[in-house]
Scaffold this motif. Structure first.
Motif, PDB file in Angstrom:
ATOM      1  N   LEU A 299       0.566  -1.123   0.166  1.00 44.61           N
ATOM      2  CA  LEU A 299       0.133   0.023  -0.092  1.00 44.61           C
ATOM      3  C   LEU A 299       0.971   1.184  -0.200  1.00 44.61           C
ATOM      4  CD1 LEU A 299      -2.880  -0.825   2.653  1.00 44.61           C
ATOM      5  CD2 LEU A 299      -3.013  -0.810  -0.163  1.00 44.61           C
ATOM      6  N   LEU A 300       1.952   1.204   0.364  1.00 41.94           N
ATOM      7  CA  LEU A 300       3.043   2.400   0.861  1.00 41.94           C
ATOM      8  C   LEU A 300       3.450   2.643  -0.713  1.00 41.94           C
ATOM      9  CD1 LEU A 300       4.834   1.820   4.180  1.00 41.94           C
ATOM     10  CD2 LEU A 300       3.273   3.597   3.807  1.00 41.94           C
ATOM     11  N   ILE A 301       3.620   1.915  -1.545  1.00 39.75           N
ATOM     12  CA  ILE A 301       4.419   2.012  -2.749  1.00 39.75           C
ATOM     13  C   ILE A 301       3.694   3.274  -3.239  1.00 39.75           C
ATOM     14  CG2 ILE A 301       4.459   0.908  -5.101  1.00 39.75           C
ATOM     15  CD1 ILE A 301       5.148  -1.649  -3.868  1.00 39.75           C
ATOM     16  N   ARG A 302       2.358   3.387  -3.444  1.00 37.36           N
ATOM     17  CA  ARG A 302       1.590   4.556  -4.103  1.00 37.36           C
ATOM     18  C   ARG A 302       1.743   5.731  -3.203  1.00 37.36           C
ATOM     19  NH1 ARG A 302      -4.161   2.666  -6.166  1.00 37.36           N
ATOM     20  NH2 ARG A 302      -4.367   4.962  -6.291  1.00 37.36           N
ATOM     21  N   GLU A 303       1.822   5.696  -1.971  1.00 39.94           N
ATOM     22  CA  GLU A 303       1.594   6.796  -1.099  1.00 39.94           C
ATOM     23  C   GLU A 303       3.005   7.103  -0.653  1.00 39.94           C
ATOM     24  OE1 GLU A 303      -1.102   7.762  -0.555  1.00 39.94           O
ATOM     25  OE2 GLU A 303      -2.297   6.133  -1.555  1.00 39.94           O
ATOM     26  N   ASP A 304       4.212   6.205  -0.059  1.00 44.57           N
ATOM     27  CA  ASP A 304       5.373   6.772   0.119  1.00 44.57           C
ATOM     28  C   ASP A 304       6.482   5.890  -0.349  1.00 44.57           C
ATOM     29  OD1 ASP A 304       7.616   7.590   1.670  1.00 44.57           O
ATOM     30  OD2 ASP A 304       6.438   8.050   3.716  1.00 44.57           O
ATOM     31  N   LEU A 305       6.899   6.114  -1.377  1.00 45.75           N
ATOM     32  CA  LEU A 305       8.063   5.244  -1.770  1.00 45.75           C
ATOM     33  C   LEU A 305       9.085   4.642  -0.957  1.00 45.75           C
ATOM     34  CD1 LEU A 305       7.957   3.421  -4.397  1.00 45.75           C
ATOM     35  CD2 LEU A 305       9.160   5.125  -5.651  1.00 45.75           C
ATOM     36  N   MET A 307       9.180   4.997   2.200  1.00 43.98           N
ATOM     37  CA  MET A 307       8.670   4.326   3.627  1.00 43.98           C
ATOM     38  C   MET A 307       8.541   2.878   2.964  1.00 43.98           C
ATOM     39  SD  MET A 307       8.114   4.004   6.625  1.00 43.98           S
ATOM     40  CE  MET A 307       7.710   5.289   7.269  1.00 43.98           C
ATOM     41  N   ALA A 308       8.147   2.669   1.842  1.00 42.44           N
ATOM     42  CA  ALA A 308       7.731   1.216   1.066  1.00 42.44           C
ATOM     43  C   ALA A 308       9.009   0.545   1.157  1.00 42.44           C
ATOM     44  CB  ALA A 308       6.875   1.290  -0.114  1.00 42.44           C
ATOM     45  N   GLN A 309      10.093   1.369   0.580  1.00 45.22           N
ATOM     46  CA  GLN A 309      11.483   0.568   0.527  1.00 45.22           C
ATOM     47  C   GLN A 309      12.098   0.158   1.754  1.00 45.22           C
ATOM     48  OE1 GLN A 309      15.740   1.802  -1.402  1.00 45.22           O
ATOM     49  NE2 GLN A 309      14.156   3.119  -1.573  1.00 45.22           N
ATOM     50  N   ARG A 310      11.667   0.940   2.849  1.00 47.11           N
ATOM     51  CA  ARG A 310      12.077   0.524   4.119  1.00 47.11           C
ATOM     52  C   ARG A 310      11.450  -0.667   4.632  1.00 47.11           C
ATOM     53  NH1 ARG A 310      12.277   6.040   5.333  1.00 47.11           N
ATOM     54  NH2 ARG A 310      10.455   6.216   6.504  1.00 47.11           N
ATOM     55  N   GLN A 311      10.182  -0.745   4.204  1.00 48.55           N
ATOM     56  CA  GLN A 311       9.385  -1.886   4.929  1.00 48.55           C
ATOM     57  C   GLN A 311       9.749  -3.231   4.102  1.00 48.55           C
ATOM     58  OE1 GLN A 311       7.514  -1.913   7.377  1.00 48.55           O
ATOM     59  NE2 GLN A 311       7.908   0.272   7.702  1.00 48.55           N
ATOM     60  N   PHE A 312      10.136  -2.972   2.642  1.00 45.33           N
ATOM     61  CA  PHE A 312      10.455  -4.059   1.911  1.00 45.33           C
ATOM     62  C   PHE A 312      12.004  -4.675   2.372  1.00 45.33           C
ATOM     63  CE2 PHE A 312       7.171  -3.450  -1.157  1.00 45.33           C
ATOM     64  CZ  PHE A 312       6.796  -4.759  -1.491  1.00 45.33           C
ATOM     65  N   ALA A 313      12.843  -3.688   2.636  1.00 45.25           N
ATOM     66  CA  ALA A 313      14.322  -4.108   3.181  1.00 45.25           C
ATOM     67  C   ALA A 313      13.982  -4.905   4.299  1.00 45.25           C
ATOM     68  CB  ALA A 313      14.999  -2.592   3.463  1.00 45.25           C
ATOM     69  N   ARG A 314      12.910  -4.453   5.512  1.00 43.33           N
ATOM     70  CA  ARG A 314      12.870  -5.170   6.601  1.00 43.33           C
ATOM     71  C   ARG A 314      12.506  -6.578   6.252  1.00 43.33           C
ATOM     72  NH1 ARG A 314      11.189  -3.454  11.914  1.00 43.33           N
ATOM     73  NH2 ARG A 314      11.066  -5.649  13.255  1.00 43.33           N
ATOM     74  N   LEU A 315      11.745  -6.720   5.373  1.00 42.92           N
ATOM     75  CA  LEU A 315      11.112  -8.249   4.880  1.00 42.92           C
ATOM     76  C   LEU A 315      12.138  -8.973   4.338  1.00 42.92           C
ATOM     77  CD1 LEU A 315       7.670  -7.003   3.121  1.00 42.92           C
ATOM     78  CD2 LEU A 315       7.818  -8.568   4.949  1.00 42.92           C
ATOM     79  N   VAL A 316      13.177  -8.296   3.407  1.00 41.38           N
ATOM     80  CA  VAL A 316      14.359  -8.903   2.915  1.00 41.38           C
ATOM     81  C   VAL A 316      14.914  -9.555   3.979  1.00 41.38           C
ATOM     82  CG1 VAL A 316      16.239  -8.928   1.307  1.00 41.38           C
ATOM     83  CG2 VAL A 316      13.715  -8.185   0.512  1.00 41.38           C
ATOM     84  N   LYS A 317      15.410  -8.520   5.049  1.00 40.92           N
ATOM     85  CA  LYS A 317      16.196  -8.978   5.893  1.00 40.92           C
ATOM     86  C   LYS A 317      15.757 -10.340   6.870  1.00 40.92           C
ATOM     87  CE  LYS A 317      18.735  -7.171  10.035  1.00 40.92           C
ATOM     88  NZ  LYS A 317      18.947  -5.737  10.749  1.00 40.92           N
ATOM     89  N   GLN A 318      14.239 -10.276   6.910  1.00 43.97           N
ATOM     90  CA  GLN A 318      13.656 -11.377   7.665  1.00 43.97           C
ATOM     91  C   GLN A 318      13.499 -12.458   6.741  1.00 43.97           C
ATOM     92  OE1 GLN A 318       9.936  -9.731   8.528  1.00 43.97           O
ATOM     93  NE2 GLN A 318      10.462  -8.655  10.474  1.00 43.97           N
ATOM     94  N   HIS A 319      13.654 -12.307   5.408  1.00 47.84           N
ATOM     95  CA  HIS A 319      13.515 -13.666   4.372  1.00 47.84           C
ATOM     96  C   HIS A 319      14.440 -13.635   3.326  1.00 47.84           C
ATOM     97  CE1 HIS A 319       9.554 -14.749   6.448  1.00 47.84           C
ATOM     98  NE2 HIS A 319       9.299 -13.246   6.585  1.00 47.84           N
ATOM     99  N   PRO A 320      15.604 -13.664   3.627  1.00 50.43           N
ATOM    100  CA  PRO A 320      16.692 -13.370   2.482  1.00 50.43           C
ATOM    101  C   PRO A 320      16.638 -14.015   1.457  1.00 50.43           C
ATOM    102  CG  PRO A 320      17.489 -14.447   4.384  1.00 50.43           C
ATOM    103  CD  PRO A 320      16.383 -13.996   4.891  1.00 50.43           C
ATOM    104  N   HIS A 321      15.808 -15.384   1.547  1.00 46.36           N
ATOM    105  CA  HIS A 321      15.682 -16.188   0.386  1.00 46.36           C
ATOM    106  C   HIS A 321      14.718 -16.325  -0.173  1.00 46.36           C
ATOM    107  CE1 HIS A 321      19.853 -17.685   1.537  1.00 46.36           C
ATOM    108  NE2 HIS A 321      19.153 -18.098   2.894  1.00 46.36           N
TER     109      HIS A 321
END
Length: 617
Positions: A299-305, A307-321
């Protein structure tokens, strides 16, 4: 997609089950109690327990188990132990050994074969679990059907049948088994069933009453309630769907499917701000819950790119594979021109073996931005068929052409035609277009000659060659190509118009040109290009009033500078010079680079400029 609680995957070490079997066979006490002795011909089949029990048992406990215990253990819930023929026993033994060696296809085939032969519920259950673990959908469907037939009062069997029938798209049967699973006190993947049904609005409307009935029958069941809410959402009954989702949250605070569904419904109602607030709060409460964070990030992709990037960075850190997470973050960084951080993420996808074509495409784009043509082309050439395929070929070949590597381009297109013979015509046309773009018209014509020889019935190739011949002044070859096309398709208005328009230039063939254009116009009366041709041929025939009528109509439908050039010329010849100059002036405002209008003025020996004429009037 089925949620984790419905997957019933065997635990990761399938070999543990085999260790149990081999231990039980190899370490049976020599002096078993009399009542448990069995002859070799009636040895019981192994793997008679659910995988969860088998895997969790230690090898020491297995070796200590007595033959009496092994012989008396039930095959599956509600199914009594029974003896198997020796050939069935050894087939199942082979299946377990195959599983230990990670030859899972052999294990599955043997288990399913013996499930059918023995009609044993325990073996059918084992076959179902293995098939589901392997995502062997057809085998899982067949095995689960057999299992539920042999053991209809087993809620796990009903659940497995529901899940597999849902994946197979047999929703009516899936719903029947779901009802039986619920009646037996078990679970049923109704949200998955609803998600499949909601992909088709008529199906949603047809099945909605069934979900209404289930929700009334099981008012405290959160799964049933959320499935109904999903159906209501698909029916655009957002207020009621939202109310159910919120009620489930009150009844089952730990059920995170409910707030996720609420966020989707809020977005449907164009309440993105409320959805974001909800998800922001949930993410703070459940920081490790990836589903919530993923919905929030999307949802953040359209509102705050950022912030969206920070959330996806957290997700990738949690699930690197997790390739999907990595790709999402990589794309955001690419779109924000953060190529330094995007590049290693795309490279990680290549290492993971996931989304490889997308990774190559964007790595090619990053190299292109860095003016590294060799690396860019190398990546573009590794993009496989899909959404990025044609853009990769287009950009890669353009880079080669711009750098003067024509031979490399020729080899690339030749390779594409060999790999995809069904797309050979398309790749010929792409190469021709590229050659023409770089003013290699003669080479393009030679290529088309070879292409037409290879695909003698291809109208697209014949048409492209005819137009190129016309562009190069090869009038006879142009007409020959058009005549060939008309033999194949005599009522094609595009071909009729194209040939007729070109014949207008020959005074002796004006009548023939008029016949061709008139037929085209009869077939397609509202086509502005054909109307323009009719106006132009009328002008050449001396019918100026008719010409103006057609040309004005064409220009109204399509404000094109070529049509404006024609209309202006006819008006000028009629003596309506102010009107002519106005038509040209308007057209040049829209297309200041036009060469057709100045050419028409030159042909009419009009010496003053449009600006001069405007000041004079």
């Amino acid at each position: 997609m089925l949620s984790a609680r419905y997957s019933h995957r065997p635990r990761p070490l399938l070999g543990a089950a085999i260790c149990l079997l081999l231990g039980a066979c190899a370490h049976q006490p020599q002096e078993a109690p009399e009542q448990s002795r069995e002859t070799p011909e009636t040895t019981r089949a192994p793997a008679d327990r659910p995988p969860e029990e088998i895997v969790e048992a230690s090898s020491e406990a297995t070796e200590a188990k007595s033959a009496e215990t092994e012989a008396s253990e039930p095959e599956s819930a509600g199914s009594p132990a029974r003896a198997f023929p020796i050939d069935a026993f050894y087939t199942l033994l082979v299946a377990e050994v195959a599983g230990n060696r990670e030859q899972y296809d052999v294990a599955l085939a043997n288990y399913y074969t013996q499930a059918e032969r023995t009609q044993d519920a325990g073996v059918a259950a084992r076959a179902t679990r293995i098939a589901r673990f392997l995502n062997a959908r057809r085998a899982a469907l067949r095995a689960s059907r057999l299992w539920v037939q042999l053991e209809p009062d087993n809620p796990e069997a009903q659940l497995a049948a529901t899940a597999e029938l849902t994946l197979a798209g047999d929703l009516d049967d899936a719903l029947l088994h779901a009802k039986k699973a619920l009646a037996l006190g078990g679970d049923a993947p109704l949200q998955s069933l609803a998600a499949t049904a909601t992909s088709n609005r008529p199906l949603t409307d047809a099945m909605l009453p069934e979900f209404e009935q289930l929700a009334a029958q099981y008012p405290e069941n959160g799964e049933v309630a959320l499935a109904l809410a999903m159906m209501l959402r698909a029916s655009e009954n957002y207020p009621r769907a939202l109310g159910i989702a919120r009620r489930v949250q009150e009844q089952h605070p730990d059920n995170l499917d409910a707030p996720l569904l609420e966020s989707h419904i809020l977005v449907d109602q164009e309440k993105r701000g409320e959805a974001l607030q909800l998800l922001e709060k949930l993410v703070s409460v459940y920081p490790d819950e990836s589903r919530l964070r993923l919905q929030y990030a999307r949802l953040l992709i359209r509102e705050d790119l950022e912030m969206a990037q920070r959330q996806f960075a957290r997700l990738v850190k949690q699930h690197p594979h997790d390739g999907n997470m990595v790709l999402s973050l990589a794309l955001i960084r690419f779109e924000t021109h953060n190529y330094t951080k995007a590049k290693p993420l795309f490279e990680r996808l290549l290492a993971l073996g996931e989304h490889e074509s997308a990774a190559h495409f964007y790595l090619g784009g990053i190299a292109d931005e860095a003016n590294d043509t060799g690396t860019a082309v190398a990546h573009f050439r590794q993009v496989e068929p899909g959404g990025d395929y044609v853009p990769a070929i287009t950009r890669g070949t353009e880079l080669l052409a711009a750098s003067g590597q024509a031979e490399d381009n020729s080899e690339w297109f030749a390779e594409l035609r060999r790999r995809h013979p069904e797309q050979s015509e398309h790749f010929y046309l792409m190469e021709v277009e590229l050659l023409q773009k770089h003013d290699r018209h003669q080479r393009a014509l030679e290529l088309l000659d070879g292409a037409v020889e290879q695909h003698s019935g291809s109208g697209r190739l014949i048409y492209a060659r005819a137009l190129l011949n016309n562009q190069l002044g090869n009038t006879a070859d142009f007409e020959r190509g058009m005549r060939k096309l008309l033999q194949q398709d005599p009522d094609n208005p595009t071909i009729l118009n194209a040939l007729g328009y070109e014949l207008i230039g020959d005074e002796e063939r004006l009548d023939e040109a008029h016949r061709l254009i008139a037929k085209a116009l009869e077939l397609r009366p509202d086509d502005p290009a054909i109307i323009d041709s009719m106006g132009w041929v009328q002008y050449r025939l001396g019918n100026h009033s008719e010409a103006v009528k057609y040309l004005r109509k064409a220009l109204e439908q399509l404000p094109d500078h070529e049509i404006a050039a024609h209309l202006g010329e006819v008006l000028w010849v009629q003596g309506n010079r102010e009107q002519a100059m106005q038509v040209w002036r308007d057209a040049l405002e829209k297309n200041p680079q036009s060469k057709i209008i100045p050419a028409a003025m030159k042909r009419l020996q009009i010496n003053e400029s449009l600006e001069q004429h405007a000041s004079d009037t």
